[in-house]
Scaffold this active site. Structure first.
Site, PDB file in Angstrom:
ATOM      1  CG  HIS A  73       0.167  -0.166   2.802  1.00  0.00           C
ATOM      2  ND1 HIS A  73      -0.289   1.063   3.099  1.00  0.00           N
ATOM      3  CD2 HIS A  73      -0.483  -1.363   3.151  1.00  0.00           C
ATOM      4  CE1 HIS A  73       0.095   0.773   4.288  1.00  0.00           C
ATOM      5  NE2 HIS A  73       0.341  -0.342   4.935  1.00  0.00           N
ATOM      6  CG  ASP A  75      -2.519   4.327   2.879  1.00  0.00           C
ATOM      7  OD1 ASP A  75      -2.081   3.198   2.838  1.00  0.00           O
ATOM      8  OD2 ASP A  75      -3.790   4.460   3.967  1.00  0.00           O
ATOM      9  CG  ASP A  99       2.697   0.012   8.436  1.00  0.00           C
ATOM     10  OD1 ASP A  99       2.633  -0.731   6.731  1.00  0.00           O
ATOM     11  OD2 ASP A  99       1.728   0.242   9.188  1.00  0.00           O
ATOM     12  CD  GLU A 129      -3.220  -1.440   5.332  1.00  0.00           C
ATOM     13  OE1 GLU A 129      -3.167  -2.569   5.668  1.00  0.00           O
ATOM     14  OE2 GLU A 129      -2.589  -0.121   5.375  1.00  0.00           O
ATOM     15  CD  GLU A 130      -1.614   1.946   7.950  1.00  0.00           C
ATOM     16  OE1 GLU A 130      -2.325   1.911   8.832  1.00  0.00           O
ATOM     17  OE2 GLU A 130      -0.274   2.088   7.936  1.00  0.00           O
ATOM     18  CD  GLU A 158       0.887  -4.639   5.887  1.00  0.00           C
ATOM     19  OE1 GLU A 158       1.431  -4.039   6.577  1.00  0.00           O
ATOM     20  OE2 GLU A 158      -0.117  -4.468   5.721  1.00  0.00           O
ATOM     21  CG  HIS A 332      -0.179   3.064  12.591  1.00  0.00           C
ATOM     22  ND1 HIS A 332      -0.766   2.461  13.288  1.00  0.00           N
ATOM     23  CD2 HIS A 332       0.633   2.537  11.250  1.00  0.00           C
ATOM     24  CE1 HIS A 332      -1.394   1.781  12.020  1.00  0.00           C
ATOM     25  NE2 HIS A 332      -0.388   1.573  10.527  1.00  0.00           N
TER      26      HIS A 332
END
Length: 357
Positions: A73, A75, A99, A129-130, A158, A332
């Site tokens: 992903h 984003d 990530d 995705e987030e 991932e 994150h």
């Protein structure tokens, strides 16, 4: 803007990771990075490239007996004083380093530099995705162009710290409601306090014993937790309603119906409303491509403790695994980073697996 994904950058997964991190792409703002990726892929003669929204897909069509997917992903979560990237010794810091722009770099590097893979390969660089699944690029493509997702095996890039994390847990969110009767707080005995009634819900959660399950040699540990509480009317009113939001992470041997039945059993006597659910995915280790991938990695897989888009592939009957250089425990975080050595090792592993022999 001038595309920073130059041929020199594309040739080096580390430089490519940093270039991708330095294109800001917080969820719903993926256009700039998707434009750069699309521009690169449309110049590659051995690929056919398509775009849907801010999801870019490229594929080889070499007539191989099997097709595999590499998906990542584009984003990130919102910036947190961690943009642009920075280097500190053998670590690269910045939003998305772990990530999962280091994983995206794997796919983009291989898409450009590996014209003759042993399988036909579909590369997905997807949006959203987030955040809520209605924005998820794989979800949108599955609805609009399901044929693009057809494959025999998929690797979701991932963060896994360079090991294979197989399958994923399912996830369910539910609201458990306690009810009472309003009254003036000066004469509280005339009412029933719903917030006080939440104590029993919390006691059940505090005493909950998480189930541990081993599937195909991969261990999964379930969990059930209160994640939000809402209640109260005013500073002088005994509340008549309290809502406790519960998140239940369940092993992939339970489907959503079985997970819901268990959750309702735990909270027997209370009103329970399921507000969101996503099925898990079995380990997916049995396919020939998966076995060859595990051999290339050279280490035993473990169960994925979390939900990822491998579940979307599993729902389509496509076995899928998680593999990427980032540390999932850093995802994150403000100090999110990735080890340079992990990027290089993982890129070598994927090349060893995909390169024609």
């Amino acid at each position: 803007m001038e595309n920073p994904l130059t041929p020199e950058v594309l040739a080096d997964p580390v430089a490519l990771t940093r270039a991708l991190v330095d294109i800001e792409s917080v969820s719903l703002n993926e256009k700039a990075i998707a434009d750069c990726v699309e521009q690169v892929l449309r110049t590659v003669p051995h690929l056919s490239t398509h775009r849907y929204g801010n999801t870019v897909m490229a594929r080889t069509d070499l007539g191989r007996a099997q097709r595999v997917v590499l998906a990542g992903h584009l984003d990130t979560v919102p910036l947190n004083d961690n943009f642009p990237s920075s280097m500190r010794g053998d670590l690269m810091y910045g939003c998305g380093t772990s990530d999962m722009k280091s994983g995206v770099a794997y796919a983009l590097h291989l898409a450009v530099t590996l014209p003759d893979p042993r399988y036909d390969v579909t590369y997905f660089f997807y949006e959203g995705e987030e955040i809520e699944q209605k924005h998820n690029g794989l979800n949108l493509v599955a609805a609009a162009y399901p044929q693009w997702l057809q494959a025999d095996f998929a690797v979701l890039l991932e963060p896994t710290y360079g090991i294979v994390e197989a399958g994923c847990q399912g996830t369910m969110r539910a609201v458990v409601t306690t009810v009472g009767e309003r009254a003036h707080s000066a004469r509280s005995w005339h009412g029933v306090n719903a917030i006080h009634g939440a104590g029993e819900v919390l006691r059940r959660l505090a005493g909950y014993e998480a189930r541990r399950v081993t599937i195909d040699g991969c261990a999964y540990r379930e969990g059930m937790n209160a994640v939000r509480i809402h209640g109260g009317v005013a500073g002088n009113v005994v509340p008549d309603r309290c809502e406790i939001e519960v998140n239940y992470r369940f092993a992939p041997d339970r489907d959503p119906a079985a997970a819901e039945a268990h959750l309702r059993e735990v909270f027997d006597g209370f009103a329970v409303q399921v507000i969101d659910v996503a099925a898990g995915a079995a380990p997916g280790l049995g396919s020939p491509a998966a076995q060859e991938f595990l051999a290339a990695v050279g280490a035993a897989p473990i169960g994925k403790l979390g939900w990822t888009d491998v579940a979307r592939f599993a729902a389509l009957g496509i076995p899928a695994l998680n593999f990427g250089p980032g540390d999932p425990n850093l995802a994150h975080h403000k100090d999110e980073h990735v080890e340079i050595g992990k990027i290089r090792d993982g890129a070598a592993t994927l090349h060893r697996w995909l390169a024609a022999t």
